[in-house]
Design an enzyme around this catalytic site. Structure first.
Site, PDB file in Angstrom:
ATOM      1  N   CYS A  72      22.451  46.386 -16.577  1.00 59.08           N
ATOM      2  CA  CYS A  72      21.092  46.301 -16.046  1.00 59.08           C
ATOM      3  C   CYS A  72      20.725  48.038 -15.985  1.00 59.08           C
ATOM      4  O   CYS A  72      19.504  48.132 -15.576  1.00 59.08           O
ATOM      5  CB  CYS A  72      21.052  45.928 -14.489  1.00 59.08           C
ATOM      6  N   HIS A 108      15.495  49.130  -9.970  1.00 63.28           N
ATOM      7  CA  HIS A 108      15.763  47.901 -10.752  1.00 63.28           C
ATOM      8  C   HIS A 108      15.368  46.677 -10.081  1.00 63.28           C
ATOM      9  O   HIS A 108      15.709  46.467  -8.783  1.00 63.28           O
ATOM     10  CB  HIS A 108      17.310  47.807 -11.013  1.00 63.28           C
ATOM     11  N   ASN A 116      15.228  38.997 -12.407  1.00 58.84           N
ATOM     12  CA  ASN A 116      16.134  40.179 -12.995  1.00 58.84           C
ATOM     13  C   ASN A 116      16.128  40.120 -14.463  1.00 58.84           C
ATOM     14  O   ASN A 116      16.895  39.154 -15.209  1.00 58.84           O
ATOM     15  CB  ASN A 116      17.442  40.049 -12.370  1.00 58.84           C
TER      16      ASN A 116
HETATM   17  N1  ACO Z   1      19.625  27.321  -3.938  1.00 58.64           N
HETATM   18  C1  ACO Z   1      20.040  27.051  -2.715  1.00 58.64           C
HETATM   19  N2  ACO Z   1      21.193  27.068  -2.303  1.00 58.64           N
HETATM   20  C2  ACO Z   1      21.914  28.148  -2.809  1.00 58.64           C
HETATM   21  C3  ACO Z   1      21.734  28.848  -4.220  1.00 58.64           C
HETATM   22  C4  ACO Z   1      20.364  28.300  -4.694  1.00 58.64           C
HETATM   23  N3  ACO Z   1      19.873  28.700  -5.877  1.00 58.64           N
HETATM   24  N4  ACO Z   1      22.612  29.811  -4.563  1.00 58.64           N
HETATM   25  C5  ACO Z   1      23.385  29.582  -3.441  1.00 58.64           C
HETATM   26  N5  ACO Z   1      23.284  28.807  -2.703  1.00 58.64           N
HETATM   27  C6  ACO Z   1      23.913  28.416  -1.522  1.00 58.64           C
HETATM   28  C7  ACO Z   1      25.363  28.662  -1.735  1.00 58.64           C
HETATM   29  O1  ACO Z   1      26.076  27.519  -2.369  1.00 58.64           O
HETATM   30  C8  ACO Z   1      25.682  28.981  -0.067  1.00 58.64           C
HETATM   31  O2  ACO Z   1      26.051  27.653   0.333  1.00 58.64           O
HETATM   32  P1  ACO Z   1      27.406  27.483   1.284  1.00 58.64           P
HETATM   33  O3  ACO Z   1      27.254  28.289   2.360  1.00 58.64           O
HETATM   34  O4  ACO Z   1      27.265  25.857   1.629  1.00 58.64           O
HETATM   35  O5  ACO Z   1      28.646  27.897   0.393  1.00 58.64           O
HETATM   36  C9  ACO Z   1      24.622  29.625   0.389  1.00 58.64           C
HETATM   37  O6  ACO Z   1      23.643  29.256  -0.252  1.00 58.64           O
HETATM   38  C10 ACO Z   1      24.770  31.143   0.486  1.00 58.64           C
HETATM   39  O7  ACO Z   1      25.313  31.621  -0.625  1.00 58.64           O
HETATM   40  P2  ACO Z   1      25.426  33.217  -0.599  1.00 58.64           P
HETATM   41  O8  ACO Z   1      26.009  33.519  -2.076  1.00 58.64           O
HETATM   42  O9  ACO Z   1      26.096  33.780   0.427  1.00 58.64           O
HETATM   43  O10 ACO Z   1      23.989  33.848  -0.567  1.00 58.64           O
HETATM   44  P3  ACO Z   1      23.273  35.190  -0.605  1.00 58.64           P
HETATM   45  O11 ACO Z   1      22.657  35.407   0.825  1.00 58.64           O
HETATM   46  O12 ACO Z   1      24.565  36.084  -0.587  1.00 58.64           O
HETATM   47  O13 ACO Z   1      22.431  35.378  -1.756  1.00 58.64           O
HETATM   48  C11 ACO Z   1      22.413  36.390  -3.865  1.00 58.64           C
HETATM   49  C12 ACO Z   1      23.112  35.132  -3.069  1.00 58.64           C
HETATM   50  C13 ACO Z   1      20.865  35.898  -3.988  1.00 58.64           C
HETATM   51  C14 ACO Z   1      23.074  35.970  -5.330  1.00 58.64           C
HETATM   52  C15 ACO Z   1      22.764  37.533  -3.638  1.00 58.64           C
HETATM   53  O14 ACO Z   1      24.217  37.664  -3.202  1.00 58.64           O
HETATM   54  C16 ACO Z   1      22.544  38.665  -4.397  1.00 58.64           C
HETATM   55  O15 ACO Z   1      21.404  38.801  -4.892  1.00 58.64           O
HETATM   56  N6  ACO Z   1      23.498  39.379  -4.931  1.00 58.64           N
HETATM   57  C17 ACO Z   1      23.292  40.330  -5.820  1.00 58.64           C
HETATM   58  C18 ACO Z   1      22.891  39.976  -7.044  1.00 58.64           C
HETATM   59  C19 ACO Z   1      22.630  41.001  -8.033  1.00 58.64           C
HETATM   60  O16 ACO Z   1      21.934  41.857  -7.930  1.00 58.64           O
HETATM   61  N7  ACO Z   1      23.335  41.053  -9.377  1.00 58.64           N
HETATM   62  C20 ACO Z   1      22.934  41.960 -10.371  1.00 58.64           C
HETATM   63  C21 ACO Z   1      23.223  41.377 -11.690  1.00 58.64           C
HETATM   64  S1  ACO Z   1      22.879  42.603 -12.591  1.00 58.64           S
HETATM   65  C22 ACO Z   1      23.504  42.492 -14.239  1.00 58.64           C
HETATM   66  O17 ACO Z   1      23.963  43.498 -14.591  1.00 58.64           O
HETATM   67  C23 ACO Z   1      23.213  41.157 -15.047  1.00 58.64           C
END
Ligand code: ACO
Length: 322
Positions: free
Chosen positions: A112, A249, A279
């Site tokens: 990214c 980003h 993203n």
């Molecule tokens: N729909 C419903 N529930 C979901 C979903 C979904 N799509 N995804 C996860 N959950 C659930 C999980 O299973 C979890 O349930 P549990 O507590 O029963 O286990 C709960 O929601 C909370 O999950 P978390 O992972 O703790 O959620 P969080 O608030 O951390 O949000 C997220 C997750 C959005 C992925 C966040 O951590 C994030 O944005 N991280 C950074 C991601 C990022 O920027 N990545 C960069 C990629 S860049 C590249 O180079 C490709």
């Protein structure tokens, strides 16, 4: 002394739109969960187009906005993790598709942050005096690497491309670009190359997908984005108040929001379009800059920082007088 500027910008996304509600057919999720945790409402997805097609359309738009002859471009850099082939690179195929012959063209992979890496390279290559006009592109078809059974990741990504022509300038407009990396030995964010043959069995490996430890990546992102902006401000003796805008980003609205709060920058100054595209990896920053320009959010003379983080792990930022 040679200076550089943004001469023109362009972007392109495929027509097909996948809303949060559409994703319910693949995984147990809801519009409420996705929107409140990420700020994403929909994303675009390729059907028949490839990364090259997206890069080509964004490039045509950037060249038109720069108002230059395409044959005056002498450098093309494409940032992508979803090249059509291992080789030739998207940049070389793009060169041919644009009908520009015999110029330097290559791809880079910094996930990214790739576009900011490309900007740093092109800026330095122009400032060396060896090149006149660079076309830099961030183009991705990340939905090809998406595991549609994994709700932790499949809701996050979309396809698209953004492009920029940067040229020599009388004034110092691309003022500073910084990049950095920290090898992701803990494998917080990775994807095996799905097209490489396994040498043991000499067969195509099973399709691999994006793997991500979301909360850990979130912590990394909310640390490195404000730090990169602060480093740029400090190096250039500028205060956050002097900035007109930040174009970050688009990975998660909560990451942008937390970074803005930590930097004491009002959300009014932060450009966001994550609701429409999700993203798009290396395409996210140039699509955002192009939209900021076309909606008049970013105007000639404005001082802004663009900042990114991503797989690698990598990060980068640029201080630019538009
Ligand atoms: N729909 C419903 N529930 C979901 C979903 C979904 N799509 N995804 C996860 N959950 C659930 C999980 O299973 C979890 O349930 P549990 O507590 O029963 O286990 C709960 O929601 C909370 O999950 P978390 O992972 O703790 O959620 P969080 O608030 O951390 O949000 C997220 C997750 C959005 C992925 C966040 O951590 C994030 O944005 N991280 C950074 C991601 C990022 O920027 N990545 C960069 C990629 S860049 C590249 O180079 C490709």
């Amino acid at each position: 002394m040679i200076f550089t500027k943004i001469a023109g910008t362009g972007s392109y996304v495929p027509n097909k739109v996948l809303t949060n509600d559409d994703l319910k057919q693949f995984v147990e999720t809801s519009d409420e969960w996705i929107d409140s945790r990420t700020g994403i409402k929909e994303r675009h997805m390729v059907v028949n187009e490839t990364t090259l097609d997206l890069a080509y359309n964004a490039s045509l738009s950037a060249i038109e906005s720069a108002g230059i002859e395409k044959n005056s471009i002498d450098l093309i850099i494409v940032a992508t993790v979803t090249s059509d082939y291992a080789f030739p690179g998207v940049a070389q195929l793009l060169q041919a598709k644009l009908g520009i012959e015999g110029i330097t063209a290559f791809d880079i992979n910094a996930a990214c942050s790739g576009f900011v890496y490309a900007l740093q390279l092109a800026d330095k290559m122009l400032k060396s005096g060896a090149f006149q006009n660079a076309l830099i592109v961030g183009a991705e078809t990340l939905t090809r690497l998406t595991d549609w059974r994994d709700r932790n990741t499949c809701v996050l990504f979309g396809d698209g491309a953004g492009a920029m022509v940067i040229s020599k300038s009388d004034e110092n407009q691309i003022m500073d670009v910084i990049t950095g990396a920290q090898g992701d030995v803990d494998m917080l964010l990775y994807c095996k190359n799905p097209d490489l043959k396994d040498p043991e069995i000499n067969a195509i490996s099973p399709q691999d997908h994006i793997h991500m430890k979301g909360p850990e990546v979130f912590k990394f992102a909310t640390r490195i984005m404000p730090k990169t902006v602060s480093d740029l401000l400090q190096r250039n003796n500028i205060s956050a108040d002097d900035l007109d805008h930040v174009v970050a980003h688009q990975a998660n609205m909560r990451i942008i929001d937390k970074s803005a709060r930590d930097l004491n920058i009002s959300m009014d100054k932060m450009f966001t379009n994550i609701d429409k595209y999700g993203n798009t990896s290396a395409a996210s920053v140039p699509i955002a800059i192009d939209e900021a320009v076309r909606t008049n959010f970013l105007k000639r003379g404005d001082l802004f920082i663009t900042v990114a983080f991503g797989g690698g792990l990598t990060w980068g930022g640029a201080l630019i007088r538009y």
